[in-house]
Design a protein around this motif. Structure first.
Motif, mmCIF file in Angstrom:
data_model
loop_
_atom_site.group_PDB
_atom_site.id
_atom_site.type_symbol
_atom_site.label_atom_id
_atom_site.label_comp_id
_atom_site.label_asym_id
_atom_site.label_seq_id
_atom_site.Cartn_x
_atom_site.Cartn_y
_atom_site.Cartn_z
ATOM 1 N N ILE A 164 -21.530 17.808 -9.414
ATOM 2 C CA ILE A 164 -21.185 19.221 -9.573
ATOM 3 C C ILE A 164 -19.938 19.532 -8.749
ATOM 4 O O ILE A 164 -19.853 19.177 -7.574
ATOM 5 C CB ILE A 164 -22.336 20.147 -9.118
ATOM 6 C CG1 ILE A 164 -23.615 19.858 -9.917
ATOM 7 C CG2 ILE A 164 -21.935 21.620 -9.232
ATOM 8 C CD1 ILE A 164 -23.501 20.057 -11.415
ATOM 9 N N ALA A 165 -18.974 20.179 -9.380
ATOM 10 C CA ALA A 165 -17.765 20.655 -8.711
ATOM 11 C C ALA A 165 -17.553 22.103 -9.139
ATOM 12 O O ALA A 165 -18.045 22.534 -10.182
ATOM 13 C CB ALA A 165 -16.560 19.807 -9.075
ATOM 14 N N THR B 199 -18.714 8.845 -10.883
ATOM 15 C CA THR B 199 -17.916 7.634 -10.652
ATOM 16 C C THR B 199 -16.421 7.909 -10.824
ATOM 17 O O THR B 199 -15.611 7.008 -10.624
ATOM 18 C CB THR B 199 -18.344 6.491 -11.601
ATOM 19 O OG1 THR B 199 -18.000 6.852 -12.951
ATOM 20 C CG2 THR B 199 -19.826 6.202 -11.487
ATOM 21 N N LYS B 200 -16.081 9.160 -11.186
ATOM 22 C CA LYS B 200 -14.677 9.510 -11.434
ATOM 23 C C LYS B 200 -14.248 10.723 -10.615
ATOM 24 O O LYS B 200 -13.448 11.540 -11.067
ATOM 25 C CB LYS B 200 -14.464 9.750 -12.926
ATOM 26 C CG LYS B 200 -14.716 8.496 -13.737
ATOM 27 C CD LYS B 200 -14.459 8.702 -15.201
ATOM 28 C CE LYS B 200 -14.686 7.393 -15.942
ATOM 29 N NZ LYS B 200 -14.439 7.539 -17.366
ATOM 30 N N ILE B 201 -14.766 10.825 -9.395
ATOM 31 C CA ILE B 201 -14.386 11.954 -8.537
ATOM 32 C C ILE B 201 -12.890 11.923 -8.230
ATOM 33 O O ILE B 201 -12.245 12.967 -8.208
ATOM 34 C CB ILE B 201 -15.251 11.984 -7.261
ATOM 35 C CG1 ILE B 201 -16.684 12.362 -7.637
ATOM 36 C CG2 ILE B 201 -14.695 12.976 -6.240
ATOM 37 C CD1 ILE B 201 -17.667 12.313 -6.497
ATOM 38 N N GLY B 202 -12.330 10.750 -8.030
ATOM 39 C CA GLY B 202 -10.887 10.647 -7.783
ATOM 40 C C GLY B 202 -10.068 11.183 -8.941
ATOM 41 O O GLY B 202 -9.071 11.886 -8.738
ATOM 42 N N GLU B 203 -10.478 10.872 -10.146
ATOM 43 C CA GLU B 203 -9.785 11.369 -11.330
ATOM 44 C C GLU B 203 -9.920 12.883 -11.440
ATOM 45 O O GLU B 203 -8.961 13.587 -11.769
ATOM 46 C CB GLU B 203 -10.312 10.694 -12.597
ATOM 47 C CG GLU B 203 -9.935 9.243 -12.740
ATOM 48 C CD GLU B 203 -10.900 8.278 -12.055
ATOM 49 O OE1 GLU B 203 -11.712 8.711 -11.194
ATOM 50 O OE2 GLU B 203 -10.830 7.080 -12.380
ATOM 51 N N PHE B 204 -11.131 13.394 -11.137
ATOM 52 C CA PHE B 204 -11.316 14.840 -11.187
ATOM 53 C C PHE B 204 -10.462 15.518 -10.113
ATOM 54 O O PHE B 204 -9.866 16.573 -10.363
ATOM 55 C CB PHE B 204 -12.789 15.229 -11.022
ATOM 56 C CG PHE B 204 -12.982 16.718 -11.107
ATOM 57 C CD1 PHE B 204 -13.009 17.354 -12.337
ATOM 58 C CD2 PHE B 204 -13.090 17.483 -9.965
ATOM 59 C CE1 PHE B 204 -13.147 18.737 -12.425
ATOM 60 C CE2 PHE B 204 -13.235 18.865 -10.031
ATOM 61 C CZ PHE B 204 -13.268 19.491 -11.270
ATOM 62 N N LEU C 206 -15.402 19.938 -4.263
ATOM 63 C CA LEU C 206 -15.928 18.688 -4.796
ATOM 64 C C LEU C 206 -17.234 18.312 -4.117
ATOM 65 O O LEU C 206 -17.505 18.749 -2.996
ATOM 66 C CB LEU C 206 -14.891 17.577 -4.611
ATOM 67 C CG LEU C 206 -13.507 17.866 -5.189
ATOM 68 C CD1 LEU C 206 -12.581 16.692 -4.946
ATOM 69 C CD2 LEU C 206 -13.587 18.190 -6.657
ATOM 70 N N PRO C 207 -18.018 17.457 -4.755
ATOM 71 C CA PRO C 207 -19.295 17.050 -4.162
ATOM 72 C C PRO C 207 -19.099 16.414 -2.789
ATOM 73 O O PRO C 207 -18.147 15.664 -2.571
ATOM 74 C CB PRO C 207 -19.835 16.009 -5.147
ATOM 75 C CG PRO C 207 -19.098 16.210 -6.405
ATOM 76 C CD PRO C 207 -17.777 16.803 -6.033
ATOM 77 N N HIS C 208 -20.015 16.739 -1.896
ATOM 78 C CA HIS C 208 -20.001 16.126 -0.566
ATOM 79 C C HIS C 208 -21.421 15.718 -0.169
ATOM 80 O O HIS C 208 -21.677 14.570 0.079
ATOM 81 C CB HIS C 208 -19.399 17.087 0.474
ATOM 82 C CG HIS C 208 -19.326 16.506 1.835
ATOM 83 N ND1 HIS C 208 -18.474 15.476 2.140
ATOM 84 C CD2 HIS C 208 -20.013 16.790 2.963
ATOM 85 C CE1 HIS C 208 -18.641 15.147 3.420
ATOM 86 N NE2 HIS C 208 -19.576 15.927 3.929
ATOM 87 N N GLU C 209 -22.310 16.661 -0.107
ATOM 88 C CA GLU C 209 -23.734 16.403 0.130
ATOM 89 C C GLU C 209 -24.495 17.057 -1.020
ATOM 90 O O GLU C 209 -24.071 18.061 -1.564
ATOM 91 C CB GLU C 209 -24.195 17.021 1.463
ATOM 92 C CG GLU C 209 -23.618 16.349 2.692
ATOM 93 C CD GLU C 209 -24.166 14.952 2.914
ATOM 94 O OE1 GLU C 209 -25.342 14.694 2.587
ATOM 95 O OE2 GLU C 209 -23.405 14.101 3.399
#
Length: 111
Positions: free
Chosen positions: A49-50, A13-18, A41-44
């Motif tokens: 996991i990044a 829920t915090k991909i933008g922050e990461f 970054l995660p896509h599929e």
């Protein structure tokens, strides 16, 4: 040359922050003599996991980077941002020897 492979478990829920955290580190690694190969970054697939990859000329050069980063205000601010936003749950660090180019094989392998 050694490449540091960082595998992160992030809060999905915090991909933008990461991503913001990642963008902070790319120029910092390069300022201290490393070559950053990017964050992935995660896509599929797994959404938590990044991965990051960056290289230094040697393990000693990487250790110098770690010492300098520990005392650097911008690096400390990046660490504090990740802690404050809690975008990283945990990470693993491994070191690898990259192969960027190779001569043609001398032998043929039959499978």
């Amino acid at each position: 040359m050694i490449t540091c492979y960082l595998r992160y478990e992030i809060d999905p829920t915090k991909i933008g922050e990461f991503e913001h955290y990642a963008r902070l580190w790319i120029p910092l690694v390069e300022r201290f003599g490393g070559r950053h190969h990017g964050y992935f970054l995660p896509h599929e697939g797994a959404s938590d996991i990044a991965v990051a990859l960056f290289s230094f000329d040697s393990l000693a050069a990487y250790e110098r980077y770690r010492e300098r980063a520990a005392a650097d205000a911008e690096c400390q601010a990046a660490f504090a941002y990740a802690e404050r936003t809690r975008c990283i749950r945990r990470y693993e660090r491994s070191f690898m020897r990259p192969v960027f180019d190779a001569p043609a094989p001398k032998e043929s392998f039959v499978v």
